[in-house]
Scaffold this motif. Structure first.
Motif, PDB file in Angstrom:
ATOM      1  N   GLU A  40       0.830  -1.208   0.000  1.00  0.00           N
ATOM      2  CA  GLU A  40       0.000   0.000   0.000  1.00  0.00           C
ATOM      3  C   GLU A  40       0.862   1.256   0.000  1.00  0.00           C
ATOM      4  OE1 GLU A  40      -2.478  -0.505   3.402  1.00  0.00           O
ATOM      5  OE2 GLU A  40      -3.924  -1.819   2.362  1.00  0.00           O
ATOM      6  N   GLN A  41       1.974   1.208   0.730  1.00  0.00           N
ATOM      7  CA  GLN A  41       2.872   2.366   0.795  1.00  0.00           C
ATOM      8  C   GLN A  41       3.430   2.719  -0.587  1.00  0.00           C
ATOM      9  OE1 GLN A  41       6.090   1.967   3.643  1.00  0.00           O
ATOM     10  NE2 GLN A  41       7.373   3.430   2.542  1.00  0.00           N
ATOM     11  N   TYR A  42       3.775   1.682  -1.367  1.00  0.00           N
ATOM     12  CA  TYR A  42       4.375   1.919  -2.681  1.00  0.00           C
ATOM     13  C   TYR A  42       3.359   1.843  -3.814  1.00  0.00           C
ATOM     14  CZ  TYR A  42       8.989   1.798  -0.540  1.00  0.00           C
ATOM     15  OH  TYR A  42      10.081   2.077   0.227  1.00  0.00           O
ATOM     16  N   GLY A  43       2.125   1.494  -3.490  1.00  0.00           N
ATOM     17  CA  GLY A  43       1.089   1.439  -4.503  1.00  0.00           C
ATOM     18  C   GLY A  43       1.307   0.361  -5.541  1.00  0.00           C
ATOM     19  N   VAL A  44       1.765  -0.811  -5.085  1.00  0.00           N
ATOM     20  CA  VAL A  44       2.031  -1.919  -6.003  1.00  0.00           C
ATOM     21  C   VAL A  44       1.349  -3.176  -5.480  1.00  0.00           C
ATOM     22  CG1 VAL A  44       4.233  -0.958  -6.762  1.00  0.00           C
ATOM     23  CG2 VAL A  44       4.178  -2.504  -4.805  1.00  0.00           C
ATOM     24  N   SER A  45       1.402  -4.249  -6.278  1.00  0.00           N
ATOM     25  CA  SER A  45       0.803  -5.505  -5.852  1.00  0.00           C
ATOM     26  C   SER A  45       1.682  -6.191  -4.813  1.00  0.00           C
ATOM     27  CB  SER A  45       0.604  -6.430  -7.052  1.00  0.00           C
ATOM     28  OG  SER A  45       1.848  -6.824  -7.579  1.00  0.00           O
ATOM     29  N   ALA A  46       1.117  -7.194  -4.170  1.00  0.00           N
ATOM     30  CA  ALA A  46       1.823  -7.866  -3.077  1.00  0.00           C
ATOM     31  C   ALA A  46       2.983  -8.733  -3.560  1.00  0.00           C
ATOM     32  CB  ALA A  46       0.839  -8.721  -2.277  1.00  0.00           C
ATOM     33  N   THR A  47       2.895  -9.263  -4.780  1.00  0.00           N
ATOM     34  CA  THR A  47       3.894 -10.244  -5.229  1.00  0.00           C
ATOM     35  C   THR A  47       5.319  -9.690  -5.266  1.00  0.00           C
ATOM     36  OG1 THR A  47       2.252 -11.470  -6.496  1.00  0.00           O
ATOM     37  CG2 THR A  47       4.558 -11.816  -7.085  1.00  0.00           C
ATOM     38  N   PRO A  48       5.600  -8.570  -5.963  1.00  0.00           N
ATOM     39  CA  PRO A  48       6.984  -8.077  -5.960  1.00  0.00           C
ATOM     40  C   PRO A  48       7.437  -7.613  -4.579  1.00  0.00           C
ATOM     41  CG  PRO A  48       5.531  -6.486  -7.019  1.00  0.00           C
ATOM     42  CD  PRO A  48       4.733  -7.736  -6.816  1.00  0.00           C
ATOM     43  N   VAL A  49       6.501  -7.144  -3.748  1.00  0.00           N
ATOM     44  CA  VAL A  49       6.854  -6.737  -2.382  1.00  0.00           C
ATOM     45  C   VAL A  49       7.296  -7.946  -1.584  1.00  0.00           C
ATOM     46  CG1 VAL A  49       5.962  -5.836  -0.200  1.00  0.00           C
ATOM     47  CG2 VAL A  49       5.374  -4.714  -2.357  1.00  0.00           C
ATOM     48  N   ARG A  50       6.517  -9.031  -1.659  1.00  0.00           N
ATOM     49  CA  ARG A  50       6.872 -10.244  -0.921  1.00  0.00           C
ATOM     50  C   ARG A  50       8.240 -10.763  -1.376  1.00  0.00           C
ATOM     51  NH1 ARG A  50       2.810 -12.727  -2.136  1.00  0.00           N
ATOM     52  NH2 ARG A  50       1.511 -12.258  -0.321  1.00  0.00           N
ATOM     53  N   GLU A  51       8.473 -10.745  -2.676  1.00  0.00           N
ATOM     54  CA  GLU A  51       9.759 -11.208  -3.208  1.00  0.00           C
ATOM     55  C   GLU A  51      10.907 -10.321  -2.730  1.00  0.00           C
ATOM     56  OE1 GLU A  51       8.877 -11.070  -7.336  1.00  0.00           O
ATOM     57  OE2 GLU A  51       8.073 -13.109  -7.412  1.00  0.00           O
ATOM     58  N   ALA A  52      10.686  -9.003  -2.704  1.00  0.00           N
ATOM     59  CA  ALA A  52      11.721  -8.080  -2.241  1.00  0.00           C
ATOM     60  C   ALA A  52      12.032  -8.300  -0.766  1.00  0.00           C
ATOM     61  CB  ALA A  52      11.271  -6.631  -2.471  1.00  0.00           C
ATOM     62  N   LEU A  53      10.992  -8.518   0.044  1.00  0.00           N
ATOM     63  CA  LEU A  53      11.193  -8.734   1.475  1.00  0.00           C
ATOM     64  C   LEU A  53      11.920 -10.050   1.743  1.00  0.00           C
ATOM     65  CD1 LEU A  53       7.748  -7.479   2.848  1.00  0.00           C
ATOM     66  CD2 LEU A  53       9.939  -6.262   2.839  1.00  0.00           C
ATOM     67  N   VAL A  54      11.590 -11.067   0.964  1.00  0.00           N
ATOM     68  CA  VAL A  54      12.298 -12.342   1.100  1.00  0.00           C
ATOM     69  C   VAL A  54      13.774 -12.167   0.731  1.00  0.00           C
ATOM     70  CG1 VAL A  54      12.512 -14.673   0.135  1.00  0.00           C
ATOM     71  CG2 VAL A  54      10.262 -13.800   0.779  1.00  0.00           C
ATOM     72  N   ASP A  55      14.054 -11.386  -0.314  1.00  0.00           N
ATOM     73  CA  ASP A  55      15.442 -11.103  -0.705  1.00  0.00           C
ATOM     74  C   ASP A  55      16.199 -10.420   0.434  1.00  0.00           C
ATOM     75  OD1 ASP A  55      14.996 -12.164  -3.197  1.00  0.00           O
ATOM     76  OD2 ASP A  55      14.756 -10.230  -4.205  1.00  0.00           O
ATOM     77  N   LEU A  56      15.573  -9.428   1.051  1.00  0.00           N
ATOM     78  CA  LEU A  56      16.223  -8.686   2.135  1.00  0.00           C
ATOM     79  C   LEU A  56      16.409  -9.563   3.373  1.00  0.00           C
ATOM     80  CD1 LEU A  56      14.493  -5.203   1.791  1.00  0.00           C
ATOM     81  CD2 LEU A  56      16.821  -5.828   1.125  1.00  0.00           C
ATOM     82  N   ALA A  57      15.469 -10.479   3.589  1.00  0.00           N
ATOM     83  CA  ALA A  57      15.626 -11.420   4.704  1.00  0.00           C
ATOM     84  C   ALA A  57      16.815 -12.343   4.451  1.00  0.00           C
ATOM     85  CB  ALA A  57      14.343 -12.221   4.899  1.00  0.00           C
TER      86      ALA A  57
END
Length: 231
Positions: free
Chosen positions: A42-59
């Motif tokens: 919601e903060q970046y105004g995008v879908s959940a899929t690339p966000v989830r992938e980015a967060l997994v990368d950072l983890a």
């Protein structure tokens, strides 16, 4: 071959990961702070899929921790963690210097010392910018140039796995350090600023001096963090 949709999603994934990493390094996302995929999407105004992938990368890079029920939180590094990162960093850098001792620099086909200054010229320019930022106490600018300095320097040794590993360690060490450094009102004199001295030593192929500079850098950095953490 991936279609344009996959390319776009991967690009967005990297952009979100870079933005969140900058939020952590900038101190805007604090150690232990929790958030969900939905909140970031919601903060970046995008879908959940690339966000989830980015967060997994950072983890996977050690910047975030995944919680199956709560989402993600910013990893909290201890001073003991910082000591371990410094030690690992030093071992990787020492391996780079050993390659130079052995007459090998990854982008030099032959052990030709005359090409080394030209190869290191761009790295030195990054070092000059990093030194200016350090002298001014500008932590945000310093981190950007410092990461580029070490990334470009390590790339010259021709081993992308070593370069990627060192970059990961350097990001982790900055994530650990910023939680303490951002509490200081004036960082002038507290930040390492001998990037060009290191490059000049490597141009001379004087790895003894280069090792001394890195050892002094590590000792200074650790002493600042230990002092700020009250240890």
């Amino acid at each position: 071959m991936p279609g344009n949709g996959a390319v776009t999603r991967n690009t967005l994934r990297q952009q979100i990961a870079d933005a969140l990493r900058d939020e952590v390094l900038g101190g805007r996302l604090q150690p232990g702070q929790e958030f969900t995929v939905k909140e970031i999407a919601e903060q970046y105004g995008v879908s959940a899929t690339p966000v989830r992938e980015a967060l997994v990368d950072l983890a996977a890079q050690g910047l975030l921790e995944a919680d199956q029920h709560r989402g993600f939180r910013v990893h909290e590094y201890s001073v003991a963690d910082y000591r371990g990162i410094i030690e690992a960093r030093a071992l990787v850098i020492d391996g780079m210097f050993k390659a130079l001792d052995d007459g090998h620099l990854g982008l030099v086909d032959e052990p030709d010392a005359t090409r080394i200054p030209a190869l290191l010229a761009g790295v030195r320019r990054r070092g000059e910018e990093a030194q200016r930022a350090a002298g001014a106490g500008d932590l945000t600018v310093l981190i950007g140039y410092d990461l580029r300095f070490w990334r470009e320097l390590s790339a010259l040794f021709g081993n992308p796995y070593l370069s990627d590993f060192l970059h990961r360690l350097r990001v982790q060490s900055w994530v650990c350090a910023v939680q303490h450094l951002r509490r200081m009102d004036d960082l002038r004199g507290e930040l390492w600023a001998d990037h060009t001295g290191l490059v000049d030593a490597l141009v001379r192929r004087d790895t003894k001096v280069a090792r001394e500079i890195v050892a002094a850098y590590n000792a200074q950095s650790l002493a600042v963090i230990e002092r700020m953490a009250g240890e």
